[in-house]
Structure formats: C-alpha cells, structure tokens
Scaffold this motif. Structure first.
Motif, PDB file in Angstrom:
ATOM      1  N   TRP A  15       0.861  -1.193   0.000  1.00 54.39           N
ATOM      2  CA  TRP A  15       0.000   0.000   0.000  1.00 54.39           C
ATOM      3  C   TRP A  15       0.890   1.232   0.000  1.00 54.39           C
ATOM      4  N   ALA A  16       0.439   2.268  -0.692  1.00 54.64           N
ATOM      5  CA  ALA A  16       1.116   3.567  -0.646  1.00 54.64           C
ATOM      6  C   ALA A  16       0.054   4.646  -0.468  1.00 54.64           C
ATOM      7  N   SER A  17       0.367   5.659   0.335  1.00 55.62           N
ATOM      8  CA  SER A  17      -0.622   6.705   0.625  1.00 55.62           C
ATOM      9  C   SER A  17      -0.913   7.574  -0.592  1.00 55.62           C
ATOM     10  N   SER A  18      -0.039   7.515  -1.594  1.00 50.11           N
ATOM     11  CA  SER A  18      -0.257   8.234  -2.852  1.00 50.11           C
ATOM     12  C   SER A  18       0.689   7.642  -3.892  1.00 50.11           C
ATOM     13  N   PRO A  19       0.430   7.852  -5.175  1.00 48.00           N
ATOM     14  CA  PRO A  19       1.352   7.331  -6.186  1.00 48.00           C
ATOM     15  C   PRO A  19       2.778   7.818  -5.999  1.00 48.00           C
ATOM     16  N   GLY A  20       2.939   9.059  -5.515  1.00 48.91           N
ATOM     17  CA  GLY A  20       4.277   9.592  -5.311  1.00 48.91           C
ATOM     18  C   GLY A  20       4.988   9.008  -4.104  1.00 48.91           C
ATOM     19  N   ALA A  21       4.239   8.369  -3.208  1.00 51.12           N
ATOM     20  CA  ALA A  21       4.851   7.789  -2.015  1.00 51.12           C
ATOM     21  C   ALA A  21       5.454   6.415  -2.279  1.00 51.12           C
ATOM     22  N   ALA A  22       5.178   5.857  -3.440  1.00 50.77           N
ATOM     23  CA  ALA A  22       5.733   4.544  -3.768  1.00 50.77           C
ATOM     24  C   ALA A  22       7.229   4.667  -4.030  1.00 50.77           C
ATOM     25  N   PRO A  23       8.060   3.819  -3.434  1.00 54.11           N
ATOM     26  CA  PRO A  23       9.511   3.891  -3.635  1.00 54.11           C
ATOM     27  C   PRO A  23       9.893   3.579  -5.078  1.00 54.11           C
ATOM     28  N   PHE A  24      11.147   3.838  -5.405  1.00 55.99           N
ATOM     29  CA  PHE A  24      11.658   3.544  -6.742  1.00 55.99           C
ATOM     30  C   PHE A  24      11.566   2.034  -7.010  1.00 55.99           C
ATOM     31  N   GLY A  25      11.086   1.696  -8.192  1.00 56.22           N
ATOM     32  CA  GLY A  25      10.935   0.297  -8.547  1.00 56.22           C
ATOM     33  C   GLY A  25       9.543  -0.249  -8.307  1.00 56.22           C
ATOM     34  N   TRP A  26       8.708   0.515  -7.600  1.00 56.73           N
ATOM     35  CA  TRP A  26       7.331   0.099  -7.334  1.00 56.73           C
ATOM     36  C   TRP A  26       6.389   0.831  -8.288  1.00 56.73           C
ATOM     37  N   THR A  27       5.399   0.110  -8.813  1.00 54.34           N
ATOM     38  CA  THR A  27       4.448   0.684  -9.761  1.00 54.34           C
ATOM     39  C   THR A  27       3.074   0.812  -9.110  1.00 54.34           C
ATOM     40  N   PRO A  28       2.561   2.020  -8.923  1.00 51.69           N
ATOM     41  CA  PRO A  28       1.222   2.173  -8.343  1.00 51.69           C
ATOM     42  C   PRO A  28       0.143   1.837  -9.364  1.00 51.69           C
ATOM     43  N   ILE A  29      -0.907   1.172  -8.906  1.00 54.00           N
ATOM     44  CA  ILE A  29      -2.052   0.875  -9.767  1.00 54.00           C
ATOM     45  C   ILE A  29      -3.047   2.012  -9.570  1.00 54.00           C
ATOM     46  N   THR A  30      -3.030   2.966 -10.473  1.00 45.69           N
ATOM     47  CA  THR A  30      -3.786   4.212 -10.280  1.00 45.69           C
ATOM     48  C   THR A  30      -5.178   4.185 -10.898  1.00 45.69           C
ATOM     49  N   SER A  31      -5.472   3.163 -11.726  1.00 48.37           N
ATOM     50  CA  SER A  31      -6.793   3.132 -12.361  1.00 48.37           C
ATOM     51  C   SER A  31      -7.252   1.689 -12.517  1.00 48.37           C
ATOM     52  N   THR A  32      -8.555   1.541 -12.671  1.00 42.79           N
ATOM     53  CA  THR A  32      -9.142   0.216 -12.868  1.00 42.79           C
ATOM     54  C   THR A  32      -9.116  -0.142 -14.353  1.00 42.79           C
ATOM     55  N   LEU A  33      -9.561  -1.336 -14.650  1.00 42.35           N
ATOM     56  CA  LEU A  33      -9.615  -1.778 -16.044  1.00 42.35           C
ATOM     57  C   LEU A  33     -10.579  -0.921 -16.854  1.00 42.35           C
ATOM     58  N   GLU A  34     -11.605  -0.391 -16.189  1.00 38.51           N
ATOM     59  CA  GLU A  34     -12.570   0.454 -16.897  1.00 38.51           C
ATOM     60  C   GLU A  34     -12.105   1.903 -17.027  1.00 38.51           C
ATOM     61  N   GLY A  35     -10.999   2.247 -16.352  1.00 39.37           N
ATOM     62  CA  GLY A  35     -10.478   3.608 -16.442  1.00 39.37           C
ATOM     63  C   GLY A  35     -10.804   4.486 -15.253  1.00 39.37           C
ATOM     64  N   ALA A  36     -11.494   3.954 -14.252  1.00 48.25           N
ATOM     65  CA  ALA A  36     -11.825   4.748 -13.065  1.00 48.25           C
ATOM     66  C   ALA A  36     -10.601   4.864 -12.154  1.00 48.25           C
ATOM     67  N   THR A  37     -10.564   5.914 -11.343  1.00 46.50           N
ATOM     68  CA  THR A  37      -9.453   6.121 -10.410  1.00 46.50           C
ATOM     69  C   THR A  37      -9.478   5.039  -9.323  1.00 46.50           C
ATOM     70  N   ALA A  38      -8.356   4.369  -9.156  1.00 44.94           N
ATOM     71  CA  ALA A  38      -8.273   3.273  -8.185  1.00 44.94           C
ATOM     72  C   ALA A  38      -7.713   3.802  -6.867  1.00 44.94           C
ATOM     73  N   ASN A  39      -8.550   4.562  -6.152  1.00 46.00           N
ATOM     74  CA  ASN A  39      -8.139   5.160  -4.886  1.00 46.00           C
ATOM     75  C   ASN A  39      -8.942   4.512  -3.762  1.00 46.00           C
ATOM     76  N   PHE A  40      -8.246   3.732  -2.932  1.00 46.93           N
ATOM     77  CA  PHE A  40      -8.917   3.037  -1.834  1.00 46.93           C
ATOM     78  C   PHE A  40      -9.085   3.969  -0.631  1.00 46.93           C
ATOM     79  N   GLY A  41     -10.174   3.767   0.096  1.00 46.44           N
ATOM     80  CA  GLY A  41     -10.359   4.479   1.363  1.00 46.44           C
ATOM     81  C   GLY A  41     -10.882   5.878   1.237  1.00 46.44           C
ATOM     82  N   LYS A  42     -10.822   6.491   0.060  1.00 48.85           N
ATOM     83  CA  LYS A  42     -11.274   7.868  -0.087  1.00 48.85           C
ATOM     84  C   LYS A  42     -12.802   7.899  -0.134  1.00 48.85           C
ATOM     85  N   GLY A  43     -13.384   8.776   0.643  1.00 49.92           N
ATOM     86  CA  GLY A  43     -14.832   8.855   0.752  1.00 49.92           C
ATOM     87  C   GLY A  43     -15.267   8.593   2.173  1.00 49.92           C
ATOM     88  N   PHE A  44     -16.552   8.703   2.435  1.00 53.33           N
ATOM     89  CA  PHE A  44     -17.102   8.516   3.776  1.00 53.33           C
ATOM     90  C   PHE A  44     -16.385   9.424   4.787  1.00 53.33           C
TER      91      PHE A  44
END
Length: 276
Positions: A15-44
């Motif tokens: 887990w990374a708190s943001s795409p920029g928080a991922a260390p070098f060599g790690w790839t953040p999954i920023t979107s779903t297969l349908e193209g929606a933003t893949a941001n967990f926990g945001k909301g509520f």
C-alpha cells in the motif's frame, strides 16, 4: 496455466498513501480496467486515500531473493495463514489503512518457485477479467491476479574429465566387406558380420569438440586382463596376441549349437490329451 514468456514474476505488493509515495521500482495501480481512479479508502468523510503498488523481478537491480507465489484477501477476524505475510505499507504521516480487509502474500525463494503471480489488476465488482483470477473485493473494487508457471533455464551438465589414457583410445565403425583382417600398432580391424571395428591408437574415444555429451562409458576405466599385459610390447607386434582369435560366423554358431528338441517332442507326443 501456461508458462509466461514475456512477464516477470512479482516480488512484492504494498500500500502507498499516494502514487508519489511509492519507492523507486514500485508501480502504483492508479486506475481500474474500466479507467476509473483506483483510490482506496477515499470517501465517507476521508479526504485522502491510498493505492495498491506492485514490483517485479524486472524492476530489481540485483537478483531477487523471493517472488510472490500467492495473494489472498482476509477479513478482519481471519487469522493469517501459515507462510503468508501482510503486504508492506509506504504511508505518509497521519495516514492509515483500513484493517477490515487486509491483503497478504506468500513469498517463496526464486530458485524453488513454480506457480507464481505475474500481475495484479483492479476492476469494478461486476467486471470479468479474462485470464485473471479474482482474489476478492475491497471497497468498491475487485482485485484480480494473473498466475502462471515460472520458466527456468535448464542447467548445463558439467564438462567431463577425460583422462589421457582414455584420449589415447578410439572406436570407429566402417563398412569394409571382403577385406582381409589386419592387426597392427596403428589399426586393428576385427570382422563382426559385415562390419569392421577399427581401433586407432592416436584417436580419442570421445568427440572432444562437445565435452557436454553424455556417454555410457563415462567413468569406466580401460584395462586389459592381467594375463595379456605381459605379452604386449610397444613394437609393431603390439596386437599379435590376437592373431589366433577365432571369430565364428552366424552359420558356424547355428551349426555348432543347433538342437532339434527331438526327445522333448517325442515325450510330449506320448502324454495323454488331458495333460497337454
């Protein structure tokens, strides 16, 4: 599951708190297969969320020690299975991850790995992703992984150690019908049927251009029977002890050992029909 030829196995999930928080060599999954933003926990009521990250052997500058063999999603009260660990977290200050559902992975050494995870993808809950296996659901996303058998290079056999004594011997087979049998220090021809076996003193018993070949003669020492050792000299008569060798033809062998089984057939003919 087919073996993967063009993909590298995963070595970690986090887990990374943001795409920029991922260390070098790690790839953040920023979107779903349908193209929606893949941001967990945001909301509520939460203004910030977190993203899932992956890394593979392709991103490693050194030889990886472990690879991901399996991924599971556990509920809050499910105990961690044996051999599994919770995924890593690269979080900024004052950021936390929900513990209601947690992702764990099973790591195995690369040298013994067979079935491994090559990719992780996110989609909507109603989406079906071909060639991927659904792990479970977190928040509004379905988590999928792609598994396959890891191809390993075949180990090469070690070069054979050939002793000088073995290099001085050779076996060759040539067609030399109707030629007289000759014995000399350079060549010995023994007639066997319609073939002649040639022994050359200076040739090698192996093809030394390919030392990785496998031979049934590996490790078998070449030696003469002690009663012949004292008779061999180093002159032109080195093979003279074989001149009296009598090699029988197939017809000679059949003639000498022919047996018609007359007695057995006569005895069988006298037995009652019930015994036969």
């Amino acid at each position: 599951m087919a073996a993967q030829l063009d993909q590298a196995p995963l070595t970690g999930v986090a887990w990374a708190s943001s795409p920029g928080a991922a260390p070098f060599g790690w790839t953040p999954i920023t979107s779903t297969l349908e193209g929606a933003t893949a941001n967990f926990g945001k909301g509520f009521g939460q203004k910030s969320g977190y993203v899932l990250c992956i890394t593979s052997t392709a991103a490693s500058e050194t030889s990886p020690g472990d690879v991901v063999a399996d991924v599971q999603i556990l509920s809050e009260k499910t105990p961690l299975p044996s051999g599994y660990v919770y995924i890593r977290e690269f979080l900024e200050p004052k950021t936390s991850i929900s513990k209601k559902k947690r992702i764990c992975v099973k790591l195995v050494p690369l040298g013994v790995a067979e079935l491994v995870v090559f990719d992780i993808m996110l989609s909507g809950k109603s989406k079906v992703v071909p060639c991927y296996m659904k792990i479970g659901e977190i928040s509004s996303f379905a988590v999928w992984c792609k598994k396959g058998h890891l191809l390993k290079p075949k180990p090469l056999p070690k070069p054979r150690n050939i002793s000088p004594a073995m290099k001085g011997l050779s076996l060759e087979t040539t067609d030399q019908d109707n030629k007289k049998t000759e014995f000399s220090s350079e060549k010995s021809l023994t007639r066997i049927g319609s073939k002649h076996v040639s022994l050359k003193r200076d040739d090698s018993i192996y093809d030394t251009s390919n030392l990785y070949g496998i031979s049934a003669m590996d490790g078998v020492p070449f030696a003469l029977h002690p009663k012949f050792e004292s008779s061999i000299t180093t002159g032109t008569n080195a093979f003279s002890i074989f001149t009296d060798l009598n090699i029988k033809s197939l017809a000679d062998i059949e003639k000498e050992y022919d047996y018609a089984f007359v007695v057995e057939r006569t005895a069988a003919a006298r037995l009652p029909p019930s015994i036969c």
